[in-house]
Design a protein around this motif. Structure first.
Motif, PDB file in Angstrom:
ATOM      1  N   ASP A   1      51.540 -32.897  -4.798  1.00 28.51           N
ATOM      2  CA  ASP A   1      52.028 -31.701  -4.113  1.00 28.51           C
ATOM      3  C   ASP A   1      51.428 -30.406  -4.637  1.00 28.51           C
ATOM      4  O   ASP A   1      51.346 -29.418  -3.903  1.00 28.51           O
ATOM      5  CB  ASP A   1      53.556 -31.633  -4.220  1.00 28.51           C
ATOM      6  CG  ASP A   1      54.215 -32.802  -3.504  1.00 28.51           C
ATOM      7  OD1 ASP A   1      54.029 -32.918  -2.276  1.00 28.51           O
ATOM      8  OD2 ASP A   1      54.886 -33.616  -4.175  1.00 28.51           O
ATOM      9  N   ALA A   2      51.025 -30.396  -5.903  1.00 34.28           N
ATOM     10  CA  ALA A   2      50.447 -29.189  -6.495  1.00 34.28           C
ATOM     11  C   ALA A   2      49.749 -29.573  -7.790  1.00 34.28           C
ATOM     12  O   ALA A   2      49.991 -30.642  -8.361  1.00 34.28           O
ATOM     13  CB  ALA A   2      51.524 -28.135  -6.769  1.00 34.28           C
ATOM     14  N   VAL A   3      48.858 -28.690  -8.249  1.00 33.89           N
ATOM     15  CA  VAL A   3      48.127 -28.894  -9.497  1.00 33.89           C
ATOM     16  C   VAL A   3      48.281 -27.648 -10.354  1.00 33.89           C
ATOM     17  O   VAL A   3      48.212 -26.518  -9.851  1.00 33.89           O
ATOM     18  CB  VAL A   3      46.621 -29.154  -9.236  1.00 33.89           C
ATOM     19  CG1 VAL A   3      45.849 -29.277 -10.545  1.00 33.89           C
ATOM     20  CG2 VAL A   3      46.428 -30.401  -8.383  1.00 33.89           C
ATOM     21  N   LEU A   4      48.481 -27.873 -11.649  1.00 34.50           N
ATOM     22  CA  LEU A   4      48.539 -26.786 -12.627  1.00 34.50           C
ATOM     23  C   LEU A   4      47.457 -27.030 -13.665  1.00 34.50           C
ATOM     24  O   LEU A   4      47.423 -28.091 -14.293  1.00 34.50           O
ATOM     25  CB  LEU A   4      49.916 -26.743 -13.298  1.00 34.50           C
ATOM     26  CG  LEU A   4      50.070 -25.750 -14.455  1.00 34.50           C
ATOM     27  CD1 LEU A   4      49.924 -24.318 -13.964  1.00 34.50           C
ATOM     28  CD2 LEU A   4      51.401 -25.951 -15.148  1.00 34.50           C
TER      29      LEU A   4
ATOM     30  N   ASP B   1      40.414 -39.836   6.186  1.00 30.50           N
ATOM     31  CA  ASP B   1      40.464 -39.858   7.643  1.00 30.50           C
ATOM     32  C   ASP B   1      41.493 -38.882   8.208  1.00 30.50           C
ATOM     33  O   ASP B   1      41.305 -38.318   9.276  1.00 30.50           O
ATOM     34  CB  ASP B   1      40.772 -41.278   8.142  1.00 30.50           C
ATOM     35  CG  ASP B   1      39.615 -42.231   7.902  1.00 30.50           C
ATOM     36  OD1 ASP B   1      38.471 -41.761   7.757  1.00 30.50           O
ATOM     37  OD2 ASP B   1      39.859 -43.448   7.849  1.00 30.50           O
ATOM     38  N   SER B   2      42.581 -38.698   7.478  1.00 33.32           N
ATOM     39  CA  SER B   2      43.624 -37.755   7.885  1.00 33.32           C
ATOM     40  C   SER B   2      43.925 -36.833   6.709  1.00 33.32           C
ATOM     41  O   SER B   2      44.878 -37.064   5.959  1.00 33.32           O
ATOM     42  CB  SER B   2      44.896 -38.500   8.290  1.00 33.32           C
ATOM     43  OG  SER B   2      44.637 -39.372   9.364  1.00 33.32           O
ATOM     44  N   PRO B   3      43.124 -35.779   6.516  1.00 35.46           N
ATOM     45  CA  PRO B   3      43.341 -34.907   5.359  1.00 35.46           C
ATOM     46  C   PRO B   3      44.735 -34.296   5.339  1.00 35.46           C
ATOM     47  O   PRO B   3      45.231 -33.851   6.376  1.00 35.46           O
ATOM     48  CB  PRO B   3      42.280 -33.815   5.531  1.00 35.46           C
ATOM     49  CG  PRO B   3      41.244 -34.418   6.422  1.00 35.46           C
ATOM     50  CD  PRO B   3      41.996 -35.354   7.334  1.00 35.46           C
ATOM     51  N   PRO B   4      45.362 -34.312   4.161  1.00 32.96           N
ATOM     52  CA  PRO B   4      46.684 -33.683   4.033  1.00 32.96           C
ATOM     53  C   PRO B   4      46.536 -32.158   4.016  1.00 32.96           C
ATOM     54  O   PRO B   4      45.422 -31.638   3.973  1.00 32.96           O
ATOM     55  CB  PRO B   4      47.184 -34.213   2.685  1.00 32.96           C
ATOM     56  CG  PRO B   4      45.943 -34.493   1.917  1.00 32.96           C
ATOM     57  CD  PRO B   4      44.907 -34.917   2.917  1.00 32.96           C
ATOM     58  N   PRO B   5      47.666 -31.449   4.016  1.00 32.54           N
ATOM     59  CA  PRO B   5      47.602 -29.983   3.948  1.00 32.54           C
ATOM     60  C   PRO B   5      46.896 -29.517   2.675  1.00 32.54           C
ATOM     61  O   PRO B   5      46.739 -30.270   1.711  1.00 32.54           O
ATOM     62  CB  PRO B   5      49.077 -29.565   3.924  1.00 32.54           C
ATOM     63  CG  PRO B   5      49.839 -30.743   4.409  1.00 32.54           C
ATOM     64  CD  PRO B   5      49.026 -31.955   4.084  1.00 32.54           C
ATOM     65  N   ALA B   6      46.476 -28.262   2.684  1.00 33.50           N
ATOM     66  CA  ALA B   6      45.821 -27.672   1.513  1.00 33.50           C
ATOM     67  C   ALA B   6      46.692 -27.864   0.281  1.00 33.50           C
ATOM     68  O   ALA B   6      47.917 -27.824   0.358  1.00 33.50           O
ATOM     69  CB  ALA B   6      45.564 -26.190   1.758  1.00 33.50           C
ATOM     70  N   LEU B   7      46.038 -28.095  -0.843  1.00 32.80           N
ATOM     71  CA  LEU B   7      46.735 -28.360  -2.102  1.00 32.80           C
ATOM     72  C   LEU B   7      46.844 -27.077  -2.915  1.00 32.80           C
ATOM     73  O   LEU B   7      45.823 -26.479  -3.272  1.00 32.80           O
ATOM     74  CB  LEU B   7      45.964 -29.419  -2.895  1.00 32.80           C
ATOM     75  CG  LEU B   7      46.543 -29.826  -4.242  1.00 32.80           C
ATOM     76  CD1 LEU B   7      47.865 -30.573  -4.037  1.00 32.80           C
ATOM     77  CD2 LEU B   7      45.551 -30.726  -4.984  1.00 32.80           C
TER      78      LEU B   7
END
Length: 197
Positions: free
Chosen positions: A53-56, A79-85
């Motif tokens: 969900d997020a990166v720190l 094939d189905s990119p998720p939302p921006a991280l």
């Protein structure tokens, strides 16, 4: 809350330990902290790339952020990119990692390839796709297993070893496609494979 250690080695990874990397999970939210060298394969043992969900990132040393690159590639090239991280880092800390992806290719079709490989005992060839490159934009920059087999036949090489297969590709399908044109031994590059030359 749960913390999963992906690695704890400083400076560079070892054969058995990735660099700094931690997965923090709370109420279904997954935060990847400090994705250092070799942490991405370890992450995949616990979750998928699109489930982060997020990166720190604490700071810009590669042993704390280098594997942000494969994480972003796995997400963006799916094939189905998720939302921006969302990535949280000190200003400029991940600029070098983000600059790694440029619009360049791996091999691409070329009449020079058989000439360069002529008579080789082993031809180690990029074979990103099996039969065809799905995107016309990428076609000038990537090879297929089928084309690698044709180049191997034209070069008169002894053995063909396919490498750089797209993640999830069935290796037997790549070998079969190469063998349509090349009747000598064909294999796929895998970790710890040793070939005498």
């Amino acid at each position: 809350m749960r913390l999963t250690v992906l690695g704890g080695c400083g400076a560079w990874p070892t054969a058995t330990q990735a660099c700094s990397g931690y997965l923090v999970e709370y109420a279904g939210f997954r935060l990847l902290v400090d994705p250092g060298y070799a942490t991405f394969p370890r992450l995949l043992l616990h979750t998928t790339a699109d489930a982060v969900d997020a990166v720190l990132v604490s700071h810009g040393h590669p042993d704390h952020c280098a594997d942000l690159n494969p994480l972003l590639r796995a997400r963006g090239l799916s094939d189905s990119p998720p939302p921006a991280l969302p990535v949280f880092a000190p200003h400029g800390a991940v600029d070098a990692v983000l600059a790694l992806d440029k619009p360049t290719g791996d091999t691409g079709p070329s009449d020079d390839i058989p000439r360069l490989a002529e008579g080789a005992d082993l031809f180690l060839s990029e074979a990103t796709y099996v039969h065809r490159v799905p995107s016309a934009t990428d076609a000038p920059y990537l090879l297929t297993a089928r084309l690698a087999g044709r180049y191997a036949r034209q070069a008169g090489i002894a053995r063909l070893l396919l490498t750089h297969l797209w993640p999830g590709t069935d290796p037997s399908e790549a070998v079969k496609a190469a063998a349509e044109a090349f009747v000598r031994p064909v294999g796929v590059a895998t970790a710890d494979l040793v070939i005498g030359l």
